[in-house]
Write a protein that holds these residues in place. Structure first.
Motif, PDB file in Angstrom:
ATOM      1  N   GLY A 516     -27.217  -3.623  62.507  1.00  0.00           N
ATOM      2  CA  GLY A 516     -27.588  -4.015  61.160  1.00  0.00           C
ATOM      3  C   GLY A 516     -26.635  -5.055  60.602  1.00  0.00           C
ATOM      4  O   GLY A 516     -27.049  -6.070  60.033  1.00  0.00           O
ATOM      5  N   ALA A 517     -25.349  -4.811  60.787  1.00  0.00           N
ATOM      6  CA  ALA A 517     -24.338  -5.780  60.355  1.00  0.00           C
ATOM      7  C   ALA A 517     -24.377  -7.024  61.227  1.00  0.00           C
ATOM      8  O   ALA A 517     -24.060  -8.124  60.774  1.00  0.00           O
ATOM      9  N   GLY A 518     -24.739  -6.832  62.496  1.00  0.00           N
ATOM     10  CA  GLY A 518     -24.804  -7.969  63.402  1.00  0.00           C
ATOM     11  C   GLY A 518     -23.500  -8.256  64.107  1.00  0.00           C
ATOM     12  O   GLY A 518     -23.191  -9.410  64.410  1.00  0.00           O
ATOM     13  N   PHE A 519     -22.707  -7.209  64.392  1.00  0.00           N
ATOM     14  CA  PHE A 519     -21.494  -7.411  65.171  1.00  0.00           C
ATOM     15  C   PHE A 519     -21.145  -6.154  65.958  1.00  0.00           C
ATOM     16  O   PHE A 519     -21.747  -5.087  65.754  1.00  0.00           O
ATOM     17  N   LEU A 520     -20.167  -6.281  66.862  1.00  0.00           N
ATOM     18  CA  LEU A 520     -19.672  -5.163  67.657  1.00  0.00           C
ATOM     19  C   LEU A 520     -18.284  -4.793  67.165  1.00  0.00           C
ATOM     20  O   LEU A 520     -17.387  -5.639  67.145  1.00  0.00           O
ATOM     21  N   VAL A 521     -18.092  -3.555  66.754  1.00  0.00           N
ATOM     22  CA  VAL A 521     -16.774  -3.090  66.330  1.00  0.00           C
ATOM     23  C   VAL A 521     -16.006  -2.614  67.554  1.00  0.00           C
ATOM     24  O   VAL A 521     -16.478  -1.738  68.294  1.00  0.00           O
ATOM     25  N   CYS A 522     -14.838  -3.200  67.777  1.00  0.00           N
ATOM     26  CA  CYS A 522     -13.989  -2.834  68.915  1.00  0.00           C
ATOM     27  C   CYS A 522     -12.743  -2.143  68.389  1.00  0.00           C
ATOM     28  O   CYS A 522     -11.897  -2.777  67.749  1.00  0.00           O
ATOM     29  N   LEU A 523     -12.637  -0.852  68.649  1.00  0.00           N
ATOM     30  CA  LEU A 523     -11.506  -0.065  68.158  1.00  0.00           C
ATOM     31  C   LEU A 523     -10.319  -0.209  69.087  1.00  0.00           C
ATOM     32  O   LEU A 523     -10.439  -0.076  70.307  1.00  0.00           O
ATOM     33  N   THR A 524      -9.149  -0.492  68.502  1.00  0.00           N
ATOM     34  CA  THR A 524      -7.912  -0.621  69.273  1.00  0.00           C
ATOM     35  C   THR A 524      -6.857   0.310  68.689  1.00  0.00           C
ATOM     36  O   THR A 524      -6.952   0.745  67.543  1.00  0.00           O
ATOM     37  N   GLY A 525      -5.838   0.577  69.474  1.00  0.00           N
ATOM     38  CA  GLY A 525      -4.724   1.390  68.984  1.00  0.00           C
ATOM     39  C   GLY A 525      -5.180   2.728  68.432  1.00  0.00           C
ATOM     40  O   GLY A 525      -6.101   3.356  68.937  1.00  0.00           O
ATOM     41  N   ASP A 526      -4.513   3.149  67.321  1.00  0.00           N
ATOM     42  CA  ASP A 526      -4.865   4.447  66.726  1.00  0.00           C
ATOM     43  C   ASP A 526      -5.589   4.268  65.393  1.00  0.00           C
ATOM     44  O   ASP A 526      -5.514   5.117  64.508  1.00  0.00           O
ATOM     45  N   ILE A 527      -6.303   3.160  65.258  1.00  0.00           N
ATOM     46  CA  ILE A 527      -7.042   2.898  64.028  1.00  0.00           C
ATOM     47  C   ILE A 527      -8.074   3.998  63.784  1.00  0.00           C
ATOM     48  O   ILE A 527      -8.852   4.346  64.664  1.00  0.00           O
ATOM     49  N   MET A 528      -8.057   4.558  62.570  1.00  0.00           N
ATOM     50  CA  MET A 528      -8.989   5.609  62.178  1.00  0.00           C
ATOM     51  C   MET A 528      -9.992   5.051  61.169  1.00  0.00           C
ATOM     52  O   MET A 528      -9.631   4.256  60.306  1.00  0.00           O
ATOM     53  N   THR A 529     -11.254   5.479  61.272  1.00  0.00           N
ATOM     54  CA  THR A 529     -12.245   5.048  60.289  1.00  0.00           C
ATOM     55  C   THR A 529     -12.261   5.960  59.063  1.00  0.00           C
ATOM     56  O   THR A 529     -13.030   5.730  58.130  1.00  0.00           O
ATOM     57  N   MET A 530     -11.413   6.979  59.047  1.00  0.00           N
ATOM     58  CA  MET A 530     -11.144   7.783  57.866  1.00  0.00           C
ATOM     59  C   MET A 530      -9.638   7.913  57.713  1.00  0.00           C
ATOM     60  O   MET A 530      -8.991   8.686  58.410  1.00  0.00           O
ATOM     61  N   PRO A 531      -9.027   7.104  56.826  1.00  0.00           N
ATOM     62  CA  PRO A 531      -7.567   7.173  56.653  1.00  0.00           C
ATOM     63  C   PRO A 531      -7.157   8.498  56.018  1.00  0.00           C
ATOM     64  O   PRO A 531      -7.986   9.251  55.500  1.00  0.00           O
TER      65      PRO A 531
END
Length: 554
Positions: A516-531
């Protein structure tokens, strides 16, 4: 009494929003007021524009706890341009309650370079983020109801990728179990929460160009996979119309004002370390219809916000910045040079010299896009002549234009030197180029970002990411831009590697398609989508007086 952002904002005299709209050329019928000082803009009722205004992008060096003041410089620059009698608007992101109540603070600038009403904007504003939360969680409810009512789409509960959302930092909700209590309570399964600004619906709203485009983008969002491992989209559930209905008012840009009465649009707020970090495309394009110059920002450093602005937002909008400002401070450069926060007030020009490598990399990154950046040196009272001399000596040797700014204390007046340099740069011809094509392979796009933007050596995909990449290629989703989810504190994926690390490898642990957004999210390191919240959340200092006025809000 010492000035604070809140006290300055409360003492400022705001103009009625109708007057701000009149200054911006917005007719009364296109204005939907939310009280006396904020309003929605009905873009469909705006007069047609013969030409679109030029765009000034404000970015920064890699952020540190010392602070850079990027939003403050953005607002101050717009006010300075107004003082130079330019037709100007500022376009910013909306703050998220999680960071406001947690550690980051607000997103309305600071001192005498603020957007008002500061308290409203930093709290509930016009309800946009709440509407996105509602739409996100409505979709989650539709998915679980589909499972409960017989699962006609054959969705595998173990492969549902859509999460619930909340606009507050709450680490306890990262992983949850739902549907317990027997058959009447639904189908038990594992689930989790993202912070609302990490929801794909936020990215969709920020990249859509019309209500019809919004609805189409919502329909394309992937929510999970069947038992046969085929993707399930919102359109398969048939609820894109309902989601768009929940978002119809949130999709309209918000009009407010700076302390100096410059019209400002604040709309959309995806994080830059876990999303694409730019205010909405419709807000920027609306400002371009109304003003000759639009000053906007992208989150965190040029390695995150600016890179995504170039490769995602401006690509979708078919434009590019006409000038770029990189914000830096002596204090932050000293931290990149190895000095701890408690010792920043002590003079140390050698630390500034060591830390200059971080600024140099961000300047190099902007130059690779074919734009010559202007450095805004946001001055603090503790800066010494020797420390400033280090920066100006480097700038002269590298041919970089630097302007001292003091917009926190002086408002637009403190940004006049910067404004004049920006106007000069805007008039220079550009040979803008993006660093990768959408048709490049995912590995090539990742490698380009890591090597050219971060200054690293290579990429490494975990086994899980390689499996996901194979699925992306199978479904034909690999020709999309990349949205890197990476720590903001370092050019690498290791938060403590400050300055300009070299020879590092970025590990991609997960690749999530956001069609929908039109991109690929690439998670690196210890990034959390809920801080999570810090040990001492900013909320501990917040209160409200008997008169209803905020206390302790920065």
């Amino acid at each position: 009494m010492a000035f604070t952002d809140l006290s300055i904002a409360m003492d400022a005299k705001m103009l009625p929003i109708q007057e701000i709209a009149e200054r911006a050329g917005i007719p009364g019928e296109a204005l939907e007021q939310y009280g006396n000082y904020k309003a929605k803009i009905n873009v469909d009722l705006l007069p047609p524009a013969e030409n679109l205004g030029k765009v000034v992008l404000v970015t920064a060096i890699s952020p540190t706890p010392a602070g850079e003041g990027k939003s403050t410089v953005t607002v101050g620059l717009a006010d300075a341009l107004k003082q130079l009698e330019e037709s100007v608007m500022v376009a910013l992101r909306e703050p998220s309650l999680g960071p406001v109540m947690g550690v980051k603070g607000g997103a309305t600038g600071g001192g005498f370079a603020q957007v008002l009403p500061m308290e409203d904007i930093n709290l509930h504003f016009t309800g946009d983020i709440h509407a996105i939360t509602s739409a996100n969680n409505a979709l989650a409810a539709f998915i679980d109801n589909h499972l409960h009512q017989g699962n006609a789409l054959n969705i595998d509960p173990r492969r549902i990728t859509w999460k619930r959302a909340l606009d507050i930092n709450d680490r306890a909700l990262r992983e949850v179990t739902i549907g317990l209590g027997g058959p009447a309570q639904g189908v038990p399964r594992q689930d989790g929460f993202d912070i609302t600004v990490a929801s794909e619906i936020m990215a969709v709203l920020c990249l859509a160009t019309s209500l019809e485009d919004l609805k189409e983008r919502l329909s394309l969002m992937v929510v999970g996979y069947t038992y046969q491992k085929e993707p399930v989209m919102v359109r398969d559930l048939g609820v894109e119309g309902a989601l768009a209905l929940l978002l119809k008012d949130a999709f309209k840009p918000n009009l407010v004002q700076t302390i100096e009465g410059t019209p400002a649009i604040i709309h959309g707020g995806p994080f830059a370390n876990i999303a694409h970090g730019c205010n909405s495309l419709i807000a920027t394009q609306t400002a371009r219809r109304l003003a000759d110059v639009v000053v906007t920002e992208a989150g965190f450093g040029a390695d995150l916000g600016a890179e995504k602005f170039m490769h995602i937002k401006s690509r979708k909008g078919d434009f590019h910045p006409d000038a770029v400002v990189v914000v830096a401070t002596v204090r932050a450069l000293k931290m990149h040079g190895g000095i701890v926060k408690t010792e920043l007030a002590e003079a140390n020009h050698e630390a500034v010299r060591r830390g200059m490598v971080n600024l140099a990399k961000h300047v190099d990154t902007i130059r690779q896009f074919g734009i010559e950046p202007v450095v805004a040196l946001n001055r603090f009272v503790t800066d010494t002549d020797a420390e400033l001399a280090e920066i100006f000596s480097w700038a002269e040797a590298e041919g970089v234009q630097v302007a001292l700014t003091n917009v926190w204390e002086q408002g637009g007046k403190g940004g006049l030197e910067l404004a004049k340099l920006v106007l000069q740069e805007m008039e220079r011809p550009k040979d803008f180029v993006r660093l990768y094509d959408e048709t490049d392979s995912v590995e090539e796009k990742l490698r380009t970002i890591v090597q050219k933007v971060y200054g690293g050596a290579d990429i490494q995909l975990t086994d899980a990411a390689q499996k996901q990449l194979a699925e992306l290629k199978k479904f034909g989703w690999d020709e999309l831009p990349i949205c890197m989810a990476k720590t903001q504190y370092s050019l690498s994926d290791q938060p403590k590697l400050l300055g300009r690390p070299e020879g590092f490898t970025i590990t991609v642990r997960e690749i999530m398609p956001k069609l929908g957004a039109g991109f690929l999210v690439c998670l690196t390191g210890d990034i959390m989508t809920m801080p999570g919240l810090p040990k001492q959340p900013a909320a501990l200092k917040m209160d409200v007086g008997a008169d209803g006025k905020a206390i302790g809000l920065f």
